[in-house]
Design an enzyme around this catalytic site. Structure first.
Site, PDB file in Angstrom:
ATOM      1  N   GLY A   1       0.838  -1.190   0.000  1.00  0.00           N
ATOM      2  CA  GLY A   1       0.000   0.000   0.000  1.00  0.00           C
ATOM      3  C   GLY A   1       0.875   1.242   0.000  1.00  0.00           C
ATOM      4  O   GLY A   1       2.059   1.169   0.346  1.00  0.00           O
TER       5      GLY A   1
ATOM      6  N   GLN B   1       3.105   9.956   1.757  1.00  0.00           N
ATOM      7  CA  GLN B   1       4.396   9.285   1.565  1.00  0.00           C
ATOM      8  C   GLN B   1       5.078   9.707   0.273  1.00  0.00           C
ATOM      9  O   GLN B   1       6.240   9.370   0.044  1.00  0.00           O
ATOM     10  CB  GLN B   1       4.212   7.761   1.562  1.00  0.00           C
ATOM     11  CG  GLN B   1       3.714   7.217   2.887  1.00  0.00           C
ATOM     12  CD  GLN B   1       3.631   5.704   2.842  1.00  0.00           C
ATOM     13  OE1 GLN B   1       2.634   5.154   2.397  1.00  0.00           O
ATOM     14  NE2 GLN B   1       4.682   5.032   3.292  1.00  0.00           N
TER      15      GLN B   1
ATOM     16  N   CYS C   1       6.958  -0.338   6.822  1.00  0.00           N
ATOM     17  CA  CYS C   1       6.429   0.865   6.183  1.00  0.00           C
ATOM     18  C   CYS C   1       7.549   1.487   5.355  1.00  0.00           C
ATOM     19  O   CYS C   1       8.665   1.627   5.847  1.00  0.00           O
ATOM     20  CB  CYS C   1       5.961   1.850   7.250  1.00  0.00           C
ATOM     21  SG  CYS C   1       5.336   3.399   6.579  1.00  0.00           S
ATOM     22  N   LEU C   2       7.251   1.847   4.115  1.00  0.00           N
ATOM     23  CA  LEU C   2       8.280   2.447   3.259  1.00  0.00           C
ATOM     24  C   LEU C   2       8.839   3.728   3.872  1.00  0.00           C
ATOM     25  O   LEU C   2       9.976   4.100   3.616  1.00  0.00           O
ATOM     26  CB  LEU C   2       7.707   2.745   1.864  1.00  0.00           C
ATOM     27  CG  LEU C   2       7.286   1.522   1.039  1.00  0.00           C
ATOM     28  CD1 LEU C   2       6.596   1.977  -0.238  1.00  0.00           C
ATOM     29  CD2 LEU C   2       8.481   0.640   0.718  1.00  0.00           C
TER      30      LEU C   2
ATOM     31  N   HIS D   1      -3.444   0.571   8.167  1.00  0.00           N
ATOM     32  CA  HIS D   1      -2.086   1.120   8.098  1.00  0.00           C
ATOM     33  C   HIS D   1      -2.056   2.343   7.172  1.00  0.00           C
ATOM     34  O   HIS D   1      -1.511   3.393   7.524  1.00  0.00           O
ATOM     35  CB  HIS D   1      -1.104   0.044   7.623  1.00  0.00           C
ATOM     36  CG  HIS D   1       0.315   0.524   7.504  1.00  0.00           C
ATOM     37  ND1 HIS D   1       1.335   0.073   8.314  1.00  0.00           N
ATOM     38  CD2 HIS D   1       0.883   1.435   6.672  1.00  0.00           C
ATOM     39  CE1 HIS D   1       2.469   0.705   7.986  1.00  0.00           C
ATOM     40  NE2 HIS D   1       2.215   1.521   6.973  1.00  0.00           N
ATOM     41  N   GLU D   2      -2.662   2.206   5.985  1.00  0.00           N
ATOM     42  CA  GLU D   2      -2.652   3.318   5.025  1.00  0.00           C
ATOM     43  C   GLU D   2      -3.525   4.470   5.507  1.00  0.00           C
ATOM     44  O   GLU D   2      -3.177   5.643   5.338  1.00  0.00           O
ATOM     45  CB  GLU D   2      -3.104   2.841   3.638  1.00  0.00           C
ATOM     46  CG  GLU D   2      -2.207   1.770   3.016  1.00  0.00           C
ATOM     47  CD  GLU D   2      -0.730   2.093   3.075  1.00  0.00           C
ATOM     48  OE1 GLU D   2      -0.352   3.273   2.954  1.00  0.00           O
ATOM     49  OE2 GLU D   2       0.071   1.156   3.273  1.00  0.00           O
TER      50      GLU D   2
ATOM     51  N   HIS E   1      -1.827   6.815   7.681  1.00  0.00           N
ATOM     52  CA  HIS E   1      -0.971   7.797   7.003  1.00  0.00           C
ATOM     53  C   HIS E   1      -1.726   9.086   6.670  1.00  0.00           C
ATOM     54  O   HIS E   1      -1.159  10.171   6.744  1.00  0.00           O
ATOM     55  CB  HIS E   1      -0.393   7.210   5.707  1.00  0.00           C
ATOM     56  CG  HIS E   1       0.818   6.361   5.922  1.00  0.00           C
ATOM     57  ND1 HIS E   1       1.969   6.834   6.525  1.00  0.00           N
ATOM     58  CD2 HIS E   1       1.078   5.073   5.611  1.00  0.00           C
ATOM     59  CE1 HIS E   1       2.872   5.865   6.568  1.00  0.00           C
ATOM     60  NE2 HIS E   1       2.351   4.776   6.026  1.00  0.00           N
TER      61      HIS E   1
END
Ligand code: NI
Length: 187
Positions: A45, A50, A98-99, A140-141, A144
């Site tokens: 995702g 991000q 997470c990126l 999770h997304e 963000h």
């Protein structure tokens, strides 16, 4: 186009992202670039903050997890202006990455089920319920676009143990296979 990724310490990851409307400039291209960026960075995702855009949009492609959960086979979606209406069920723990928090993998506990309202890429509204892995990735997304990171879910002890690593990340002292934007060094 592949976007560079914002990382821990970047203020854009701490903002509550803003809703968008149909006439958001170059939305189609932006969505395509989001997917492309997610694929080259090996993410499941990716949320707009991000890639340094504080808007309420995230993309998910969970089809790689379909070997374990066959119903995820076609799970490729864009969530615009999402709002989680309900979270329920037992909290369960899974190791997340997470990126934007490179090279850190931590157990994060989240509720099993969610009900979410969102618009798709054509601004058609949906209200849907998800469970299991899909619900986890969505949460999770969604975090963000609410200015929350996975590290916020950790115990204060875990956070303390990670603090020097996180500090290093925020200074850009981290190795990644994808391009990053070092906090404070934006043009
Ligand atoms: Ni993330």
């Amino acid at each position: 186009m592949i976007y560079p990724i914002t990382i821990y310490g970047d203020p854009v990851l701490r903002k509550i992202a803003k809703p968008i409307t149909k006439d958001f400039k170059d939305l189609k291209d932006f969505i395509k670039n989001m997917f492309d960026t997610m694929y080259v960075s090996d993410g499941v995702g990716l949320a707009a903050p991000q890639v340094n855009k504080s808007i309420r949009l995230f993309v998910i492609d969970a089809s790689t997890a379909a070997s374990e959960e066959p119903e995820l086979k076609d799970f490729k979606k864009v969530f615009i202006n999402a709002e989680i209406l309900e979270r329920k069920g037992k909290e369960w723990t899974m190791n997340e990455g997470c990126l934007s928090v490179p090279n850190i993998h931590e157990d994060v506990s989240r509720p099993t089920f969610i009900k979410i309202k969102y618009q798709d890429e054509n601004f058609k509204e949906h209200i849907e319920e998800y469970g299991g892995f899909a619900a986890r990735v969505i949460q999770h997304e969604y975090d963000h676009i609410q200015g929350t990171l996975m590290t916020d879910h950790l115990s204060s002890l875990r956070k303390r143990l990670l603090s020097s690593k996180l500090k290093a990340i925020s200074k850009g002292k981290v190795k990644t296979d994808y391009r990053i934007i070092i906090p404070g060094k934006k043009k």
